[in-house]
Structures are given as structure tokens and as C-alpha cells.
Design a protein around this motif. Structure first.
Motif, short mmCIF file in Angstrom:
data_model
loop_
_atom_site.label_atom_id
_atom_site.label_comp_id
_atom_site.label_asym_id
_atom_site.label_seq_id
_atom_site.Cartn_x
_atom_site.Cartn_y
_atom_site.Cartn_z
N ALA A 324 0.87 -1.17 0.00
CA ALA A 324 0.00 0.00 0.00
C ALA A 324 0.91 1.22 0.00
CB ALA A 324 -0.89 -0.02 1.24
N THR A 325 0.62 2.19 -0.86
CA THR A 325 1.45 3.39 -0.87
C THR A 325 0.63 4.57 -0.34
OG1 THR A 325 0.90 3.76 -3.17
CG2 THR A 325 2.98 2.67 -2.75
N TRP A 326 1.37 5.47 0.30
CA TRP A 326 0.71 6.55 1.06
C TRP A 326 1.25 7.91 0.66
CZ3 TRP A 326 -3.24 4.66 3.65
CH2 TRP A 326 -3.21 3.29 3.94
N ASP A 327 0.38 8.89 0.67
CA ASP A 327 0.77 10.28 0.50
C ASP A 327 1.69 10.63 1.67
OD1 ASP A 327 0.73 13.18 0.47
OD2 ASP A 327 -1.06 13.04 -0.78
N ALA A 328 2.82 11.25 1.37
CA ALA A 328 3.79 11.54 2.43
C ALA A 328 3.28 12.62 3.39
CB ALA A 328 5.11 11.99 1.82
N ARG A 329 2.24 13.35 2.95
CA ARG A 329 1.71 14.39 3.83
C ARG A 329 0.94 13.79 5.01
NH1 ARG A 329 -1.43 17.79 -0.65
NH2 ARG A 329 -1.67 15.69 -1.47
N SER A 330 0.65 14.63 6.00
CA SER A 330 -0.20 14.21 7.12
C SER A 330 -1.65 14.52 6.77
CB SER A 330 0.16 15.00 8.37
OG SER A 330 1.45 14.67 8.81
N ALA A 331 -2.56 13.80 7.40
CA ALA A 331 -3.98 14.11 7.25
C ALA A 331 -4.60 14.18 8.63
CB ALA A 331 -4.68 13.06 6.41
N LEU A 332 -5.56 15.09 8.78
CA LEU A 332 -6.20 15.25 10.09
C LEU A 332 -7.69 15.54 9.88
CD1 LEU A 332 -4.79 17.05 13.15
CD2 LEU A 332 -7.03 17.78 12.34
N GLY A 333 -8.51 14.90 10.68
CA GLY A 333 -9.97 15.08 10.57
C GLY A 333 -10.55 15.55 11.89
N VAL A 334 -11.43 16.56 11.81
CA VAL A 334 -12.10 17.11 13.00
C VAL A 334 -13.58 16.75 12.90
CG1 VAL A 334 -12.72 19.25 14.20
CG2 VAL A 334 -10.49 19.06 13.06
#
Ligand code: AMP
Ligand code: GLY
Length: 433
Positions: A324-334
Motif C-alpha cells: 500500500a502506498t501513502w501520501d507523504a503528507r499528514s492528514a487530520l480530521g475534525v
């Protein structure tokens, strides 16, 4: 391919949105879905509830669905995957037997003990007086858990004997948790750092998803009552390489091998929550037989691989051939919740500001996932406790946080609220590094 996603929360919106991006997918259906899935191009809602197995199977046959993916634990624990498979319908998720990992805490504790997987010391009770007697004999704080499904609210950490007695009496005597509380598990309180890993399993092989962390407590500073989750982010800095390896080797691998050896092969998403002690030993707090909500929202924002290809490989027992490959950025959900949540809450208000949040010109790195919403006379109405999850990608976790909060501010309805500090631990740890 035509895909059916079962469920109607934020997790299912994120799953359906991601699945729609697969080049092999021509149509996505969500049952029952919400106003968010209804609005997505190429995704249609089907008004069948997640517990109506006959209705869902009838739809899958009639619409020639190629693959059904189950979101919530309820239908899994009640055997939806077994029913679909018996009818010759392809369905991704654990069987009823395997779902007991979430459906029965007693089953899980006994399984862990049979396979020498580390967890808190415990005892399980159905009768009130031996449970109270045991509580008095163990130290405080003590952890009291309803055996069955309780929507994330069945765990009470008792700091005093009185709190413990009340929790046990509520479960075993007052029936406050319904059938889920007819049996209780009383366990030792574990100290340390909490972490969780979500993975995909094909019966034998394990493919870990990107790490993530949710905020279970209702209020800022991780205080207040537990909820289903008020926000989440990915990656979770606490899950460093060492901790990741410990969870894989000491827990997930023996879990999947142990289930297979007991002839309960596990296929589906598997979520493990652990406490890592000062000695570095990871102990199991809980398993979930599904993806987390809201962890799925940031995880799907970062997933670059084709989720459908991964599910198909898992059903073929070939997850070892996938990465599985991932976007190197972070993600955050509120999570934006209704007034009153996690207790009795308002509903029926019109949500404003969504047009600007999900117009086509909106940045690819921000997304409002819907949970408790429905469309009524062309208006989006809040109908649940957790209503929306404003999710954003950012180069650093702080950027993701800033963008997610800007997005959250762009929508409004009477009484809506959210925590102001989602991601605070990750940000503190980023500053430390
Ligand atoms: P669970 O649903 O079993 O993960 O429990 C919900 C939350 O209660 C966990 O995320 C932990 O924060 C806490 N918890 C559960 N079991 C224990 C334990 N044995 N010791 C300390 N905290 C616990
Ligand atoms: N956010 C925790 C869960 O889905 O169980």
C-alpha cells in the motif's frame, strides 16, 4: 466493477469516495449512505439499512454487484459476510466467528490467553455478587467492560470503588447496556502510551495501513466521556518503527496465526488498540473487526493505492503480493458534532456552508466527510451525533490541522461544536523531534 458499501457513517463516506477513484470501478452504491455519499459523483445511495441482510443480498444480486465491503461492526458480528458468501456473493469482511474479536470481550480475552498474547489480567462475570467481590479484591483504578458491542461506550475506568460498583450494577443488574452488558469483564488498569494499528488480513497475511490515532474523549485535553471518536490523524508519531514492529510481531502475527490454527481464518480489516508499557511491551486493549471511524477519513485521504485491488487480493489470499502506498503528507480530521453529543442530542437542523466546502473548485487536499446527515427537500439536515468530519492534508501535521479547522469553520448549524485541539499530541511530538 460495481461495488456496494454497507453503512452510513463518515467511515463509509470515506471508503466509497476512495473506491470511486479506482480505475476498475464503474459504479459505487452505499446502503444506506448519507447526504455526503448521495452528493458524490458516481456514487448512489440505496435505502436499505445495514442490518437488513435479505434486502442487501437482494440488491447485490439484482444490481449485479461484484464486491460488497462492510463498514460497521454490527452486521459483521451478526454474520453478514457468511450470508453473502453462502449465496455466492463476494463480500469483504470477517466471518461471524472471526468478528467475535470485537463482538465478545470474553472470547477475546480467552483467545489471547490461549495464544499467550499479552493483555491486562482479567475475570469475566455474569452474576452480580461475585463481580462486586472481585472488584473489591483488585486494586484501583479498575477497568469494567461490557462484554458485547456498546458503540465505544461500554468501558468504564473506575477510580473509586463506588464508581466500579455503579458500573457493574448498571451492566449486570440494571441492564443499562442491554444484552451487551449481561456479561462484564473486569480487568487490570494498564499504564503507558496508547496506540492503534489498522491492517488488512487475508486469512494468513497482514498488510498494515498507515498508522493513525483518534481522540476518543469528548472534550479538549482528552477529557470528558468517551465517544466514538472526536477526530483523528495519520500518521501517528507514537507508532514509531520499534512500536510498529512490536505490535506486528508480538500481537498481529500471533493473532492471525492463532485464529487460522483454530479454524477461524480472519479476512477483512482488523484494528488493534494496545497499551505500550514503560518496558516496551505492547498489551492488547481491544480489537475491532473493521476500520475505525474517524480514523478511516484521514487514512483514505492518504491512501494512494487502489483500495478495491487490495480487497480483491485479500479475498484471494494474496495480500503478501501487495503493497500500500501513502501520501507523504499528514492528514487530520475534525469531527463536528450535534449539540448534546455524546448524550441525547439535537437533530433536524439545516447545515449551512456546505456549498463552499464541497464545490468543485475546492482544493484536492480538503474534504468534508458526512456521517449523521440526510437530504430533505434539497437541504442537508443533521440527523446524528457525529455529523461531519472536516479532513485535510498538510505537509506537516500543523498544516493539516490548520486546514482542517479552516474547513470546519466554513460550515455551521445551530448548536454544532467540535474539539479545538485534535492532533495536539502529534504536534507536541513533532515539536520535540
Ligand atoms: P476499549 O474500547 O477496550 O479500547 O477501551 C476504551 C478505552 O479505555 C481505551 O482506548 C483505553 O483508553 C481505555 N482502556 C481500556 N482498557 C484499559 C486498561 N486495561 N487499562 C487502561 N485503560 C484501558
Ligand atoms: N474510533 C474508534 C473506533 O472506531 O472504534
Amino acid at each position: 466493477m460495481k461495488i456496494l458499501v454497507v453503512g452510513g457513517g463518515g467511515r463509509e463516506h470515506a471508503l466509497a469516495w476512495k473506491i470511486r477513484q479506482s480505475p476498475r470501478v464503474t459504479a459505487v452504491y452505499v446502503a444506506p449512505g448519507n447526504a455526503g455519499t448521495d452528493h458524490e459523483p458516481g456514487i448512489s445511495n440505496v435505502s436499505i439499512l445495514a442490518d437488513d441482510f435479505d434486502g442487501l443480498m437482494g440488491f447485490a444480486e439484482q444490481a449485479k454487484i461484484d464486491l460488497t465491503i462492510i463498514g460497521p461492526e454490527g452486521p459483521l458480528v451478526n454474520g453478514i459476510v457468511d450470508r453473502f458468501q453462502q449465496a455466492g456473493l463476494k463480500c469483504f469482511g470477517p466471518s461471524q466467528k472471526a468478528s467475535q474479536l470485537e463482538g465478545s470481550k470474553t472470547f477475546t480475552k480467552e483467545f489471547l490467553s490461549r495464544h499467550a498474547i499479552a493483555t491486562a489480567a482479567y475475570k469475566s462475570f455474569t452474576a452480580l455478587s461475585p463481580a462486586l467481590e472481585y472488584l473489591r479484591s483488585v486494586g484501583l483504578p479498575a477497568v469494567i467492560k461490557a462484554d458485547g458491542l456498546a458503540a465505544g461506550k461500554g468501558v468504564i475506568i473506575a477510580d473509586t470503588l463506588q464508581q466500579g460498583e455503579k458500573a457493574i450494577t448498571d451492566m449486570l443488574f440494571k441492564n443499562r447496556f442491554g444484552q451487551a452488558g449481561n456479561r462484564v469483564v473486569i480487568e487490570e488498569f494498564l499504564k503507558g502510551e496508547e496506540a492503534s494499528i489498522i491492517c488488512m488480513v487475508d486469512g494468513k497475511h497482514i498488510l498494515a495501513m498507515a498508522s493513525s490515532q483518534d481522540h476518543k474523549a469528548a472534550f479538549n485535553g482528552d477529557t470528558g466521556p468517551n465517544t466514538g471518536g472526536m477526530g483523528a490523524y495519520s500518521p501517528a508519531p507514537i507508532v514509531d518503527e520499534k512500536i510498529h514492529a512490536a505490535i506486528m510481531q508480538q500481537i498481529l502475527q500471533p493473532t492471525v496465526a492463532g485464529l487460522a490454527a483454530e479454524d477461524i481464518p480472519y479476512t477483512g480489516f482488523l484494528y488493534v488498540g494496545v497499551m505500550i508499557g514503560n518496558d516496551g511491551v505492547a498489551k492488547v486493549l481491544e480489537y475491532n473487526c473493521r476500520l475505525g471511524d474517524p480514523e478511516t477519513q484521514p487514512i483514505m485521504m492518504r491512501l494512494k493505492s487502489d483500495l478495491v485491488a487490495l480487497c480483491l487480493a485479500a479475498l484471494d489470499g494474496k495480500l503478501d503480493q501487495q503493497i500500500a502506498t501513502w501520501d507523504a503528507r499528514s492528514a487530520l480530521g475534525v469531527v463536528i458534532a450535534a449539540n448534546g453529543y455524546p448524550n441525547a442530542h439535537d437533530n433536524g437542523q439545516i447545515i449551512k456552508g456546505l456549498e463552499s466546502a464541497y464545490g468543485d473548485g475546492v482544493d484536492e487536499g480538503v474534504k468534508i466527510f458526512h456521517a449523521g446527515t440526510k437530504l430533505e427537500n434539497g437541504k442537508v439536515i443533521a440527523v446524528g451525533g457525529r455529523v461531519l468530519c472536516a479532513t485535510a492534508l498538510g505537509n506537516e501535521i500543523e498544516d493539516a490541522q490548520r486546514r482542517a479547522y479552516a474547513l470546519a469553520k466554513s460550515v455551521h448549524w445551530e448548536g454544532c461544536w467540535y474539539r479545538d485541539d485534535i492532533g495536539h499530541r502529534a504536534i507536541k511530538s513533532a515539536i520535540k523531534h
